[in-house]
Scaffold this motif. Structure first.
Motif, PDB file in Angstrom:
ATOM      1  N   THR A   1     -38.009  35.257  -0.288  1.00  0.00           N
ATOM      2  CA  THR A   1     -36.001  35.613  -0.461  1.00  0.00           C
ATOM      3  C   THR A   1     -35.522  34.825   0.372  1.00  0.00           C
ATOM      4  O   THR A   1     -36.363  33.608   1.344  1.00  0.00           O
TER       5      THR A   1
ATOM      6  N   GLY B   1     -27.284  45.855  -5.730  1.00  0.00           N
ATOM      7  CA  GLY B   1     -28.828  45.400  -5.152  1.00  0.00           C
ATOM      8  C   GLY B   1     -28.930  44.789  -4.237  1.00  0.00           C
ATOM      9  O   GLY B   1     -30.420  44.576  -3.763  1.00  0.00           O
ATOM     10  N   CYS B   2     -27.813  44.415  -3.030  1.00  0.00           N
ATOM     11  CA  CYS B   2     -28.006  43.764  -2.021  1.00  0.00           C
ATOM     12  C   CYS B   2     -26.741  43.887  -1.424  1.00  0.00           C
ATOM     13  O   CYS B   2     -25.485  42.664  -1.602  1.00  0.00           O
TER      14      CYS B   2
ATOM     15  N   ARG C   1     -33.777  44.215   1.300  1.00  0.00           N
ATOM     16  CA  ARG C   1     -34.748  43.230   0.401  1.00  0.00           C
ATOM     17  C   ARG C   1     -33.699  42.873  -1.291  1.00  0.00           C
ATOM     18  O   ARG C   1     -33.230  43.993  -2.573  1.00  0.00           O
TER      19      ARG C   1
ATOM     20  N   ASP D   1     -32.422  42.436  -4.825  1.00  0.00           N
ATOM     21  CA  ASP D   1     -32.480  43.044  -5.948  1.00  0.00           C
ATOM     22  C   ASP D   1     -31.715  43.089  -6.804  1.00  0.00           C
ATOM     23  O   ASP D   1     -31.190  43.637  -7.740  1.00  0.00           O
ATOM     24  N   THR D   2     -30.950  41.424  -7.153  1.00  0.00           N
ATOM     25  CA  THR D   2     -29.490  42.036  -8.290  1.00  0.00           C
ATOM     26  C   THR D   2     -29.658  40.066  -8.961  1.00  0.00           C
ATOM     27  O   THR D   2     -30.391  38.995  -8.353  1.00  0.00           O
TER      28      THR D   2
ATOM     29  N   LYS E   1     -27.677  36.138  -7.710  1.00  0.00           N
ATOM     30  CA  LYS E   1     -28.629  35.655  -6.414  1.00  0.00           C
ATOM     31  C   LYS E   1     -27.562  34.633  -5.581  1.00  0.00           C
ATOM     32  O   LYS E   1     -27.988  34.438  -4.411  1.00  0.00           O
TER      33      LYS E   1
ATOM     34  N   ALA F   1     -27.433  36.787  -2.752  1.00  0.00           N
ATOM     35  CA  ALA F   1     -28.202  38.044  -2.378  1.00  0.00           C
ATOM     36  C   ALA F   1     -29.314  37.477  -0.747  1.00  0.00           C
ATOM     37  O   ALA F   1     -29.796  37.003  -0.466  1.00  0.00           O
TER      38      ALA F   1
ATOM     39  N   ASP G   1     -25.419  45.348 -11.358  1.00  0.00           N
ATOM     40  CA  ASP G   1     -25.408  44.065 -12.020  1.00  0.00           C
ATOM     41  C   ASP G   1     -24.865  44.949 -13.413  1.00  0.00           C
ATOM     42  O   ASP G   1     -24.089  44.246 -14.176  1.00  0.00           O
TER      43      ASP G   1
END
Length: 426
Positions: A196, A290-291, A309, A311-312, A315, A318, A344
């Motif tokens: 990441t 997701g973040c 962590r 997850d999207t 980015k 992220a 998303d």
């Protein structure tokens, strides 16, 4: 922390910048390529002696300046002749009065989109990198580097090429292809790292402490205090473009959180200098679900931001362990704002909404801010009767994968009028 060989502090001239100051304990240090306080390990930021006592004269001086961030050179850590040096000259991007979007969202007080996709590499990162380049020059660095979620890598590659410096930038290995190509095309070294963004950032911190990193300026690590100041120029431009007036509300995307904190700093500086009237404003932070560690902390009433962590599809946002997260919480609470997130699907819908209503094709981060704006209005948190500015920080052409699966031709027809009518297009 490794000590790097740099120019003597007595030889360093960065305009009104006079020292580095710890944001936590207030300890001061000479200007140099350091980012953490030796006393308490808090983050360092620039301390200034800003021009004071003549707001009208300063306003005229700014308005007579170039159509770039260098019109604000008297308020930035850059030499007085910065506009004459080879650089990307970013900034002074358009402030779009988004009346069509306002009608869709039920905003009556005036809605604006600060569209930073018009910068040289099509993201706001050109602003922060331009400031970092001047610090790198002052400290005698020969290589410009960064850890990046994509946009910064391209901005560093372009700025280094223009300045005649070597570049070597580091990215997560699975970024959007458009951002990878844009970062690589400028001829510097582009290194993908398995993991990441937070893994990439940790590696860069290790490289600074190794002899292999001697002479390297990492724009968002050892040059971070200077680099971060570039985001203030968004605040300056928005207020100038509004007729030297503070907006009532701003919606700002959160990655590390630095952009939001520096926009707030820029607004407070304009007030202190008498360039704008001192009145309340509210700052809202926007994250992807997701973040969303800062959004979660805000909603739960915490002062500590717990890492996640990512997850999207967003980015560029992220960053699971945002360095300025706690300061974002402070600003949102102090100004009466909030921090919210969208999933998303809502990001993609918001990208299309902005494109359909205003002709602005935002990258996923812009989809996050527009989506969060819509959500905050629906929740009754953001006041639709007030002047609101929403930030779009990058170009949608960089994140085509986000909208490509649901976006395409309305119809495919044969080259004749009958086929056109059969498709229902007449």
């Amino acid at each position: 922390m490794a000590v790097q060989t740099v120019a003597s502090s007595t030889d360093i001239s960065l305009g009104p910048a006079v020292a580095l100051s710890c944001r936590e304990c207030g300890e001061r240090f000479p200007l140099g390529p350091v980012f953490a306080c030796e006393a308490c390990f808090g983050p360092l930021e620039i301390a200034y002696e800003l021009p004071a006592g003549d707001p009208e004269g300063l306003r005229r001086r700014i308005e007579a300046g170039p159509n770039s961030i260098w019109r604000y050179a008297p308020l930035l850590p850059v030499p007085a002749d910065v506009a004459d040096k080879p650089n990307m000259n970013p900034g002074f991007t358009r402030l779009v009065k988004a009346d069509n979007l306002a009608r869709e969202l039920g905003v009556t007080g005036g809605l604006y989109v600060k569209d930073d996709s018009g910068n040289p590499t099509h993201s706001f990162k050109d602003r922060v990198v331009a400031i970092a380049v001047e610090a790198a020059r002052a400290f005698g660095f020969t290589t410009l580097s960064c850890s990046s979620t994509g946009n910064l890598a391209g901005a560093v590659g372009a700025a280094a090429a223009r300045a005649g410096l070597r570049s070597c930038v580091f990215i997560p290995h699975d970024l959007e292809q458009g951002k990878v190509v844009m970062a690589a095309v400028y001829g510097g070294d582009l290194v993908g790292i398995e993991g990441t963004y937070d893994d990439v950032n940790r590696f860069c911190s290790e490289l600074i402490g190794d002899p292999a990193g001697e002479g390297w300026g990492f724009v968002n690590v050892n040059l971070r205090p200077y680099y971060a100041e570039g985001s203030k120029t968004l605040a300056y431009e928005i207020c100038e473009q509004l007729g030297w007036r503070l907006p009532d509300q701003l919606v700002i995307p959160i990655a590390s959180g630095s952009q939001l904190t520096k926009i707030d700093k820029g607004l407070r500086e304009l007030i202190a200098l008498g360039l704008v009237e001192d009145r309340p404003y509210r700052i809202f932070g926007a994250q992807a679900e997701g973040c969303s560690p800062v959004s979660r902390a805000f909603k739960e009433g915490h002062d500590v931001v717990r890492p996640v962590r990512p997850d999207t599809i967003a980015k560029s946002l992220a960053i699971g362990n945002p360095a300025d997260g706690p300061y974002v919480l402070d600003i949102a609470r102090r100004t009466g704002g909030a921090v919210e997130d969208v999933n998303d699907e809502q990001v993609v819908e918001a990208i299309k909404l902005l494109a359909r209503t205003e002709g602005v094709f935002a990258e996923t981060a812009g989809g996050v801010t527009v989506g969060v704006t819509k959500k905050l209005i629906e929740q009754g948190v953001l006041d639709p009767s007030l002047t609101t500015v929403v930030l779009n920080t990058g170009d949608g052409l960089k994140t085509l994968d986000a909208v490509a699966p649901t976006t395409g031709p309305s119809a495919i027809i044969r080259p004749n009028l009958d086929s056109f009518r059969e498709a229902g297009l007449a």
